[in-house]
Design a protein around this motif. Sequence first.
Motif, PDB file in Angstrom:
ATOM      1  N   CYS A   1      -1.248   3.676   6.421  1.00  0.00           N
ATOM      2  CA  CYS A   1      -1.004   2.812   7.127  1.00  0.00           C
ATOM      3  C   CYS A   1      -2.780   2.578   5.841  1.00  0.00           C
ATOM      4  O   CYS A   1      -2.881   1.481   5.501  1.00  0.00           O
ATOM      5  CB  CYS A   1      -2.347   2.601   8.219  1.00  0.00           C
TER       6      CYS A   1
ATOM      7  N   TYR B   1      -2.874   3.741   2.575  1.00  0.00           N
ATOM      8  CA  TYR B   1      -2.183   4.197   1.095  1.00  0.00           C
ATOM      9  C   TYR B   1      -0.887   3.601   0.639  1.00  0.00           C
ATOM     10  O   TYR B   1      -0.543   3.568   2.054  1.00  0.00           O
ATOM     11  CB  TYR B   1      -2.963   5.290   0.591  1.00  0.00           C
ATOM     12  N   GLU B   2      -0.919   2.973   0.065  1.00  0.00           N
ATOM     13  CA  GLU B   2       0.807   3.512  -0.506  1.00  0.00           C
ATOM     14  C   GLU B   2       0.777   3.649  -2.211  1.00  0.00           C
ATOM     15  O   GLU B   2       0.123   3.584  -3.064  1.00  0.00           O
ATOM     16  CB  GLU B   2       1.071   1.229  -0.510  1.00  0.00           C
TER      17      GLU B   2
ATOM     18  N   ARG C   1      -4.524   0.200   0.272  1.00  0.00           N
ATOM     19  CA  ARG C   1      -3.262  -1.160   0.666  1.00  0.00           C
ATOM     20  C   ARG C   1      -4.421  -2.533   0.034  1.00  0.00           C
ATOM     21  O   ARG C   1      -5.070  -2.042   1.544  1.00  0.00           O
ATOM     22  CB  ARG C   1      -2.807  -0.873   2.727  1.00  0.00           C
ATOM     23  N   SER C   2      -3.540  -3.205   0.402  1.00  0.00           N
ATOM     24  CA  SER C   2      -4.126  -4.353   0.195  1.00  0.00           C
ATOM     25  C   SER C   2      -3.926  -5.412   1.831  1.00  0.00           C
ATOM     26  O   SER C   2      -4.875  -6.620   1.718  1.00  0.00           O
ATOM     27  CB  SER C   2      -3.534  -5.509  -0.553  1.00  0.00           C
TER      28      SER C   2
END
Length: 185
Positions: A32, A34-35, A163-164
Motif C-alpha cells: 500500500c 510503495y509501487e 505511491r503517489s
Amino acid sequence: MTANLSVSIIGLGNVFLGDDGFGPLVVETFRCAYECGEDVEVMDLGTPGLDLAPYLYGKDLVLIVDAVHSATPPGTISFFREEDFVSSRAKLRITGHDPGLWESLAHLRLAGHAPSELIVLGITPESCTFAEGVSQRLVQIGWEASATIADLLENLGVACRARSTKVTPNFWWLPLVDTKRPTAA
C-alpha cells in the motif's frame, strides 16, 4: 539505473498467532505504501509449507518477511541470510511454514532453479499467542520495515517508489489495533 531482477517479497506467518503475523502485516503495508516494477511480486502467503516452492522458483531475489527467534530484543528488525539459520544465529518461528522454506529450497536446488539470493527480514516477536493479533508496537514497526524493504530494493537497483496515491491497507485480521501509519516527528 534499474536492474531487471525478478524479485519476490513474501510475507510468512500465521495472522492468528499474535506477532507471528508480522510477515503478512509488512507485505500489506509495503504493497500500500510503495509501487514497484512488474518484475517485483509482493505476496502474503501465510503458512504455505511445501507449497512455497513455486513462489521461489528461478527468482533472482527472494525477500521473506517473518517473525524469527534471535538474540535481539523483541521488536528488533534484522536481515538474515541462509547461513544465519544454518549457524543457528536465527530461527524462523516454530509454525507450520518453517519446514516448507528449507525443504522448498532444497528441492529447487536439486532441480537447478533455486533463487539466486534469499534474504529474510526478521523481527523478534513480543508474543505469539493464539487470537491476540499482532501487538500494537509491531504494527507500528511494520511501516518502518516496509521502508527498509524499499531502501533495500533501491540499493539493489530495483525500481520501487512511494505511491503517489494513498492506498488503505486491508488488515482484516486486526480489528482492534491502530494500524495508521505514524506521522514523521
